[in-house]
Each structure stands twice: as C-alpha cells, then as structure tokens.
Design a protein around this motif. Structure first.
Motif, mmCIF file in Angstrom:
data_model
loop_
_atom_site.group_PDB
_atom_site.id
_atom_site.type_symbol
_atom_site.label_atom_id
_atom_site.label_comp_id
_atom_site.label_asym_id
_atom_site.label_seq_id
_atom_site.Cartn_x
_atom_site.Cartn_y
_atom_site.Cartn_z
ATOM 1 N N LYS A 144 -38.725 -73.540 -33.598
ATOM 2 C CA LYS A 144 -39.621 -73.326 -34.893
ATOM 3 C C LYS A 144 -39.847 -71.723 -35.071
ATOM 4 C CE LYS A 144 -41.248 -77.627 -35.658
ATOM 5 N NZ LYS A 144 -42.256 -78.551 -35.846
ATOM 6 N N ASN A 145 -40.183 -70.979 -33.770
ATOM 7 C CA ASN A 145 -40.495 -69.824 -33.682
ATOM 8 C C ASN A 145 -39.579 -68.934 -32.830
ATOM 9 O OD1 ASN A 145 -43.002 -69.872 -35.436
ATOM 10 N ND2 ASN A 145 -43.761 -70.954 -33.653
ATOM 11 N N ASN A 146 -39.356 -67.707 -32.965
ATOM 12 C CA ASN A 146 -38.399 -66.977 -31.936
ATOM 13 C C ASN A 146 -39.282 -66.762 -30.626
ATOM 14 O OD1 ASN A 146 -37.789 -64.128 -30.690
ATOM 15 N ND2 ASN A 146 -35.861 -64.605 -32.164
ATOM 16 N N MET A 147 -38.486 -67.057 -29.740
ATOM 17 C CA MET A 147 -39.280 -67.216 -28.400
ATOM 18 C C MET A 147 -38.629 -66.213 -27.233
ATOM 19 S SD MET A 147 -39.979 -71.349 -27.889
ATOM 20 C CE MET A 147 -40.903 -70.915 -26.566
ATOM 21 N N GLY A 148 -37.363 -65.689 -27.618
ATOM 22 C CA GLY A 148 -36.704 -64.929 -26.756
ATOM 23 C C GLY A 148 -35.537 -65.397 -26.050
ATOM 24 N N LEU A 149 -34.663 -64.542 -25.459
ATOM 25 C CA LEU A 149 -33.517 -65.242 -24.942
ATOM 26 C C LEU A 149 -33.694 -65.965 -23.594
ATOM 27 C CD1 LEU A 149 -30.608 -65.281 -24.417
ATOM 28 C CD2 LEU A 149 -30.527 -63.087 -22.917
ATOM 29 N N SER A 150 -34.588 -65.709 -22.556
ATOM 30 C CA SER A 150 -34.969 -66.263 -21.414
ATOM 31 C C SER A 150 -35.694 -67.876 -21.829
ATOM 32 C CB SER A 150 -35.999 -65.550 -20.647
ATOM 33 O OG SER A 150 -35.303 -64.481 -20.115
ATOM 34 N N ALA A 151 -36.520 -67.884 -22.727
ATOM 35 C CA ALA A 151 -37.115 -69.097 -23.010
ATOM 36 C C ALA A 151 -36.141 -69.943 -23.854
ATOM 37 C CB ALA A 151 -38.282 -68.916 -23.975
ATOM 38 N N THR A 152 -35.296 -69.332 -24.773
ATOM 39 C CA THR A 152 -34.305 -70.109 -25.300
ATOM 40 C C THR A 152 -33.218 -70.924 -24.342
ATOM 41 O OG1 THR A 152 -34.433 -68.748 -27.227
ATOM 42 C CG2 THR A 152 -32.540 -69.758 -27.368
ATOM 43 N N ARG A 153 -32.650 -69.782 -23.417
ATOM 44 C CA ARG A 153 -31.839 -70.577 -22.274
ATOM 45 C C ARG A 153 -32.655 -71.483 -21.519
ATOM 46 N NH1 ARG A 153 -31.788 -66.720 -19.214
ATOM 47 N NH2 ARG A 153 -30.387 -65.244 -20.213
ATOM 48 N N ASN A 154 -33.756 -71.419 -21.330
ATOM 49 C CA ASN A 154 -34.602 -72.242 -20.649
ATOM 50 C C ASN A 154 -34.706 -73.716 -21.445
ATOM 51 O OD1 ASN A 154 -34.740 -70.739 -18.124
ATOM 52 N ND2 ASN A 154 -36.777 -69.946 -18.904
ATOM 53 N N THR A 155 -34.856 -73.738 -22.503
ATOM 54 C CA THR A 155 -34.856 -74.972 -23.440
ATOM 55 C C THR A 155 -33.566 -75.625 -23.430
ATOM 56 O OG1 THR A 155 -36.555 -73.611 -25.045
ATOM 57 C CG2 THR A 155 -35.170 -75.686 -25.703
ATOM 58 N N GLY A 156 -32.615 -75.004 -23.127
ATOM 59 C CA GLY A 156 -31.285 -75.764 -23.038
ATOM 60 C C GLY A 156 -31.163 -76.490 -21.553
ATOM 61 N N ILE A 157 -31.742 -75.446 -20.510
ATOM 62 C CA ILE A 157 -31.511 -76.093 -19.328
ATOM 63 C C ILE A 157 -32.497 -77.149 -19.120
ATOM 64 C CG2 ILE A 157 -31.911 -75.330 -16.933
ATOM 65 C CD1 ILE A 157 -30.977 -72.601 -17.682
ATOM 66 N N CYS A 158 -33.823 -77.139 -19.511
ATOM 67 C CA CYS A 158 -34.832 -78.063 -19.393
ATOM 68 C C CYS A 158 -34.192 -79.328 -20.069
ATOM 69 C CB CYS A 158 -36.232 -77.608 -19.922
ATOM 70 S SG CYS A 158 -36.898 -76.418 -19.062
ATOM 71 N N LEU A 159 -33.620 -79.379 -21.139
ATOM 72 C CA LEU A 159 -33.059 -80.706 -21.484
ATOM 73 C C LEU A 159 -32.044 -81.448 -20.720
ATOM 74 C CD1 LEU A 159 -32.469 -82.265 -24.259
ATOM 75 C CD2 LEU A 159 -30.674 -80.876 -24.572
ATOM 76 N N LEU A 160 -31.331 -80.508 -19.997
ATOM 77 C CA LEU A 160 -30.565 -81.101 -18.844
ATOM 78 C C LEU A 160 -31.264 -81.688 -17.836
ATOM 79 C CD1 LEU A 160 -27.908 -78.044 -18.354
ATOM 80 C CD2 LEU A 160 -27.704 -80.106 -19.677
ATOM 81 N N TYR A 161 -32.423 -81.337 -17.422
ATOM 82 C CA TYR A 161 -33.127 -81.713 -16.403
ATOM 83 C C TYR A 161 -34.068 -82.907 -16.905
ATOM 84 C CZ TYR A 161 -31.471 -78.377 -13.318
ATOM 85 O OH TYR A 161 -30.934 -77.711 -12.354
ATOM 86 N N THR A 162 -34.190 -82.967 -18.117
ATOM 87 C CA THR A 162 -35.118 -84.285 -18.728
ATOM 88 C C THR A 162 -34.395 -85.331 -19.227
ATOM 89 O OG1 THR A 162 -35.513 -83.095 -20.886
ATOM 90 C CG2 THR A 162 -37.082 -82.470 -19.028
ATOM 91 N N SER A 163 -32.850 -84.892 -19.609
ATOM 92 C CA SER A 163 -32.207 -86.221 -19.907
ATOM 93 C C SER A 163 -31.418 -86.720 -18.914
ATOM 94 C CB SER A 163 -31.126 -85.699 -20.970
ATOM 95 O OG SER A 163 -31.525 -84.828 -22.002
ATOM 96 N N PRO A 164 -30.813 -87.763 -18.992
ATOM 97 C CA PRO A 164 -29.927 -88.371 -17.934
ATOM 98 C C PRO A 164 -29.055 -87.440 -17.596
ATOM 99 C CG PRO A 164 -30.165 -90.155 -19.776
ATOM 100 C CD PRO A 164 -30.707 -88.699 -20.157
ATOM 101 N N SER A 165 -28.457 -87.438 -16.134
ATOM 102 C CA SER A 165 -27.657 -86.300 -15.741
ATOM 103 C C SER A 165 -26.185 -86.772 -16.656
ATOM 104 C CB SER A 165 -27.372 -86.767 -14.481
ATOM 105 O OG SER A 165 -26.515 -87.859 -14.277
ATOM 106 N N PRO A 166 -25.323 -85.753 -16.675
ATOM 107 C CA PRO A 166 -24.012 -85.924 -17.413
ATOM 108 C C PRO A 166 -23.340 -87.026 -17.100
ATOM 109 C CG PRO A 166 -24.223 -83.620 -16.728
ATOM 110 C CD PRO A 166 -25.668 -84.372 -15.987
ATOM 111 N N ARG A 167 -23.141 -87.351 -15.720
ATOM 112 C CA ARG A 167 -22.582 -88.510 -15.276
ATOM 113 C C ARG A 167 -23.205 -89.857 -15.846
ATOM 114 N NH1 ARG A 167 -23.203 -85.535 -10.823
ATOM 115 N NH2 ARG A 167 -24.751 -86.599 -9.997
ATOM 116 N N ASP A 168 -24.391 -89.816 -15.928
ATOM 117 C CA ASP A 168 -25.135 -91.109 -16.550
ATOM 118 C C ASP A 168 -25.061 -91.096 -18.326
ATOM 119 O OD1 ASP A 168 -25.622 -91.733 -14.136
ATOM 120 O OD2 ASP A 168 -27.692 -90.871 -14.333
ATOM 121 N N ARG A 169 -24.439 -90.189 -18.949
ATOM 122 C CA ARG A 169 -24.677 -89.959 -20.168
ATOM 123 C C ARG A 169 -23.159 -90.594 -20.965
ATOM 124 N NH1 ARG A 169 -26.203 -83.945 -21.291
ATOM 125 N NH2 ARG A 169 -27.676 -83.851 -19.548
#
Length: 90
Positions: free
Chosen positions: A64-89
């Motif tokens: 919703k607000n600009n958070m910068g490159l690191s935070a944006t990348r981390n949002t994507g990475i966090c999604l990977l760790y909070t969702s089922p692993s790719p093998r389970d998806r």
C-alpha cells in the motif's frame, strides 16, 4: 502443475522493463515454477502491465505504501516461508 521453485521480482516503476524481465523467466526450459511479483506502490503502469498477463504462474502482491527494495524483496521471500513449500503446493 507442480511448483518446484519460485522467482521473486520486486517491482517499482519499471514499466519499460517488467515485461522483458518476465519474458526472460518464461523463456527458461523449466515450466514448473511460479513468479511472485511484489509491487512497491508503483506510480507508473508497471502493475497494470503485469496484471494483463494471463499466466497462472504469476502471483501479485502489492504494498500500500512504498517500502523500498529490500522490504519489497523480503515480502516475496516471507511469502515463501509462510506458505506451503513449492513441493507441497501443486
């Protein structure tokens, strides 16, 4: 489709480059992946261009607000760790 890996693409005002970046990912010999595009409140047409693509492998997250490159990348990475692993998806 069984997802074996994920590609995280942070996005902020890159309408001239985002389609080329996505095409580069899709041109790979593998097809068993997902692309997570994290939009960091772009003010150009970047997000609209991504939304026009009709590919089930593309997942879009928007800040919703600009958070910068690191935070944006981390949002994507966090999604990977909070969702089922790719093998389970799939």
């Amino acid at each position: 489709m069984s997802i074996k890996f994920s590609v995280v693409i942070p996005l902020f005002n890159k309408e001239l480059y985002i389609l080329k970046a996505l095409q580069s990912v899709f041109n790979q010999k593998h097809s068993d992946f997902e692309v997570i595009v994290v939009d960091d409140s772009s003010t150009d047409n970047s997000l609209a261009l991504v939304k026009r693509l009709k590919d089930e492998r593309i997942k879009i997250i928007s800040h919703k607000n600009n958070m910068g490159l690191s935070a944006t990348r981390n949002t994507g990475i966090c999604l990977l760790y909070t969702s089922p692993s790719p093998r389970d998806r799939g």
